[in-house]
Scaffold this active site. Sequence first.
Site, PDB file in Angstrom:
ATOM      1  N   CYS A 156      43.528   8.609  27.845  1.00  0.00           N
ATOM      2  CA  CYS A 156      42.483   7.456  28.302  1.00  0.00           C
ATOM      3  C   CYS A 156      43.296   6.549  28.944  1.00  0.00           C
ATOM      4  O   CYS A 156      42.602   5.604  29.834  1.00  0.00           O
ATOM      5  CB  CYS A 156      41.436   6.939  27.216  1.00  0.00           C
ATOM      6  SG  CYS A 156      40.689   8.316  26.365  1.00  0.00           S
ATOM      7  N   ASN A 158      32.142   8.640  28.030  1.00  0.00           N
ATOM      8  CA  ASN A 158      33.562   8.632  27.824  1.00  0.00           C
ATOM      9  C   ASN A 158      34.143   9.711  28.578  1.00  0.00           C
ATOM     10  O   ASN A 158      34.304  10.758  28.401  1.00  0.00           O
ATOM     11  CB  ASN A 158      34.176   8.612  26.479  1.00  0.00           C
ATOM     12  CG  ASN A 158      35.568   8.353  26.460  1.00  0.00           C
ATOM     13  OD1 ASN A 158      36.202   8.448  27.625  1.00  0.00           O
ATOM     14  ND2 ASN A 158      36.096   8.073  25.532  1.00  0.00           N
ATOM     15  N   HIS A 186      38.458   0.688  29.788  1.00  0.00           N
ATOM     16  CA  HIS A 186      38.144   2.285  29.610  1.00  0.00           C
ATOM     17  C   HIS A 186      36.984   2.259  28.748  1.00  0.00           C
ATOM     18  O   HIS A 186      36.390   1.523  27.697  1.00  0.00           O
ATOM     19  CB  HIS A 186      39.215   2.698  28.590  1.00  0.00           C
ATOM     20  CG  HIS A 186      38.995   3.871  28.009  1.00  0.00           C
ATOM     21  ND1 HIS A 186      38.332   5.311  28.888  1.00  0.00           N
ATOM     22  CD2 HIS A 186      38.884   4.604  27.019  1.00  0.00           C
ATOM     23  CE1 HIS A 186      38.245   5.996  28.131  1.00  0.00           C
ATOM     24  NE2 HIS A 186      38.546   5.986  27.090  1.00  0.00           N
TER      25      HIS A 186
HETATM   26  N1  ACO Z   1      24.433  11.460  15.203  1.00  0.00           N
HETATM   27  C1  ACO Z   1      23.960  11.062  14.098  1.00  0.00           C
HETATM   28  N2  ACO Z   1      24.847  10.757  13.158  1.00  0.00           N
HETATM   29  C2  ACO Z   1      25.918  10.837  13.293  1.00  0.00           C
HETATM   30  C3  ACO Z   1      26.587  11.352  14.505  1.00  0.00           C
HETATM   31  C4  ACO Z   1      25.745  11.548  15.318  1.00  0.00           C
HETATM   32  N3  ACO Z   1      26.106  11.912  16.842  1.00  0.00           N
HETATM   33  N4  ACO Z   1      28.056  11.054  14.210  1.00  0.00           N
HETATM   34  C5  ACO Z   1      28.222  10.959  13.123  1.00  0.00           C
HETATM   35  N5  ACO Z   1      26.996  10.598  12.224  1.00  0.00           N
HETATM   36  C6  ACO Z   1      26.838  10.122  10.938  1.00  0.00           C
HETATM   37  C7  ACO Z   1      28.098  10.451  10.256  1.00  0.00           C
HETATM   38  O1  ACO Z   1      27.902  11.759   9.374  1.00  0.00           O
HETATM   39  C8  ACO Z   1      27.961   9.480   9.075  1.00  0.00           C
HETATM   40  O2  ACO Z   1      27.068   9.763   8.295  1.00  0.00           O
HETATM   41  P1  ACO Z   1      27.150   9.706   6.489  1.00  0.00           P
HETATM   42  O3  ACO Z   1      27.212   8.160   6.486  1.00  0.00           O
HETATM   43  O4  ACO Z   1      25.874  10.164   5.960  1.00  0.00           O
HETATM   44  O5  ACO Z   1      28.458  10.384   6.282  1.00  0.00           O
HETATM   45  C9  ACO Z   1      27.379   8.369   9.700  1.00  0.00           C
HETATM   46  O6  ACO Z   1      26.813   8.778  10.816  1.00  0.00           O
HETATM   47  C10 ACO Z   1      28.371   7.073  10.175  1.00  0.00           C
HETATM   48  O7  ACO Z   1      29.476   8.178  10.682  1.00  0.00           O
HETATM   49  P2  ACO Z   1      30.859   7.110  11.333  1.00  0.00           P
HETATM   50  O8  ACO Z   1      31.940   8.410  11.833  1.00  0.00           O
HETATM   51  O9  ACO Z   1      31.401   6.520  10.083  1.00  0.00           O
HETATM   52  O10 ACO Z   1      30.188   6.428  12.273  1.00  0.00           O
HETATM   53  P3  ACO Z   1      30.844   5.216  13.223  1.00  0.00           P
HETATM   54  O11 ACO Z   1      30.085   4.130  13.057  1.00  0.00           O
HETATM   55  O12 ACO Z   1      32.252   5.167  12.875  1.00  0.00           O
HETATM   56  O13 ACO Z   1      30.789   5.943  14.804  1.00  0.00           O
HETATM   57  C11 ACO Z   1      32.250   6.997  16.431  1.00  0.00           C
HETATM   58  C12 ACO Z   1      31.243   6.837  15.079  1.00  0.00           C
HETATM   59  C13 ACO Z   1      31.043   6.559  17.436  1.00  0.00           C
HETATM   60  C14 ACO Z   1      32.694   8.019  16.767  1.00  0.00           C
HETATM   61  C15 ACO Z   1      33.120   5.591  16.332  1.00  0.00           C
HETATM   62  O14 ACO Z   1      33.764   5.814  15.236  1.00  0.00           O
HETATM   63  C16 ACO Z   1      33.893   5.418  17.480  1.00  0.00           C
HETATM   64  O15 ACO Z   1      33.364   5.188  18.766  1.00  0.00           O
HETATM   65  N6  ACO Z   1      35.264   5.637  17.536  1.00  0.00           N
HETATM   66  C17 ACO Z   1      36.076   5.527  18.591  1.00  0.00           C
HETATM   67  C18 ACO Z   1      36.038   6.946  19.404  1.00  0.00           C
HETATM   68  C19 ACO Z   1      36.654   6.676  20.623  1.00  0.00           C
HETATM   69  O16 ACO Z   1      36.641   5.710  21.351  1.00  0.00           O
HETATM   70  N7  ACO Z   1      37.158   7.994  20.960  1.00  0.00           N
HETATM   71  C20 ACO Z   1      37.831   8.205  22.180  1.00  0.00           C
HETATM   72  C21 ACO Z   1      38.956   7.439  22.542  1.00  0.00           C
HETATM   73  S1  ACO Z   1      40.238   8.406  23.134  1.00  0.00           S
HETATM   74  C22 ACO Z   1      39.526   9.037  24.493  1.00  0.00           C
HETATM   75  O17 ACO Z   1      38.741   8.419  25.186  1.00  0.00           O
HETATM   76  C23 ACO Z   1      39.947  10.480  24.713  1.00  0.00           C
END
Ligand code: ACO
Length: 342
Positions: free
Chosen positions: A124, A299, A269
């Site tokens: 990214c 993204n 980004h």
């Molecule tokens: N829909 C519903 N529930 C979901 C989903 C979904 N799509 N995804 C995860 N959950 C649930 C999980 O199972 C978990 O449930 P549990 O508590 O019962 O176990 C709960 O939601 C919380 O999950 P987390 O993974 O802890 O959620 P978080 O708040 O961390 O959000 C996310 C996840 C959005 C992926 C976040 O961590 C994030 O944005 N991270 C950065 C990712 C990123 O930017 N990646 C790309 C960068 S590199 C590039 O761009 C190529």
Amino acid sequence: MATIIIATGRAVPSRRVGNSELAQQIDTSDEWIRSHTGIGARHIAGGETACSDLALEAARAALSMAIQGGMIREKTLEELALTVDMIILASTTADYIGTPSTACIVQDKLGARNAGAMDLTAACSGFIYGLEIAAGLLAVAAERRRILVIGSEVLSRITNWNDRGTCILFGDGAGAVLVEKTAGEGPGRRGLLRTILGADGSGAEDLIIRRGGSRNPYRAGETVDEPPHVEMNGRGIYTFAVKRATETIERLLQAEGITINDVDRIVPHQANARIVATAGKRLGIPEEKFFLNIEEYANTSAASIPIALDELNRKGELREGSLIMTIGFGGGLTYGGNLIRW
Ligand code: ACO
């Protein structure tokens, strides 16, 4: 010498997949996706479209803008393509692994017969790296004048559509800029003023496509019949992104001896609106300083910053003299930022 972005372009597939459509296929909801990421939709390429196709369309849009804007002597796309000295294409989803580079495919189809061409892998942060490499290439050779920097992704091809933790995040698209070397020094000079490039390979496994490379080649009888796909440690990336985005904004301001009030727009980004909001809050930067279009495109990795620049540019929001900061972070792990006087 100054490196100036003279034109921008973008290509986004017409097929738009809203959160509710995804929620019919996997266990998620529009509410969860919006509240956790700020994403409302993503655009997905048709089955015949590869990375080079979107890149070519974005590059042509940038060249057309340069011609229509009348800021150059060349009058046709063919004529202008012949004056491009280098094509730098940043992507995580190249047409092929290793060779040929996607940049070479674009070079051929664009008719940029006098250009060198290379791909760049910095996930990214790829566009941010690409712009600085372009400036360096222009600085070291008097005869080089114009470079196309492209970010292009078909992330839908490396997405595991059964993994709700990743598949909701990504979209397809491409953005391109045409940069030109001009004379220009001293205070108030235009162009790329400063860049920070960083990496932390200790986080390599936080965003990884394990299959298909030399670490994990196809082995007859052993390789499981499953396409290469991205695996992500969402929490790890989140923490890294907030920390590095915050630091990079501070470092760019400090190095240039300016404050955030001097910056007209920050183009981050587009990974997650919450990452941007948290970084902004830590630094006391008003939300409206950041340009966000993640709601529409999700993204698009290396393409997200040039798509955003093109959108702002075509809306007339990038005026000559505007001070623009880009901020990026992603797989590698990599991070960085550019400071550009438009
Ligand atoms: N829909 C519903 N529930 C979901 C989903 C979904 N799509 N995804 C995860 N959950 C649930 C999980 O199972 C978990 O449930 P549990 O508590 O019962 O176990 C709960 O939601 C919380 O999950 P987390 O993974 O802890 O959620 P978080 O708040 O961390 O959000 C996310 C996840 C959005 C992926 C976040 O961590 C994030 O944005 N991270 C950065 C990712 C990123 O930017 N990646 C790309 C960068 S590199 C590039 O761009 C190529």
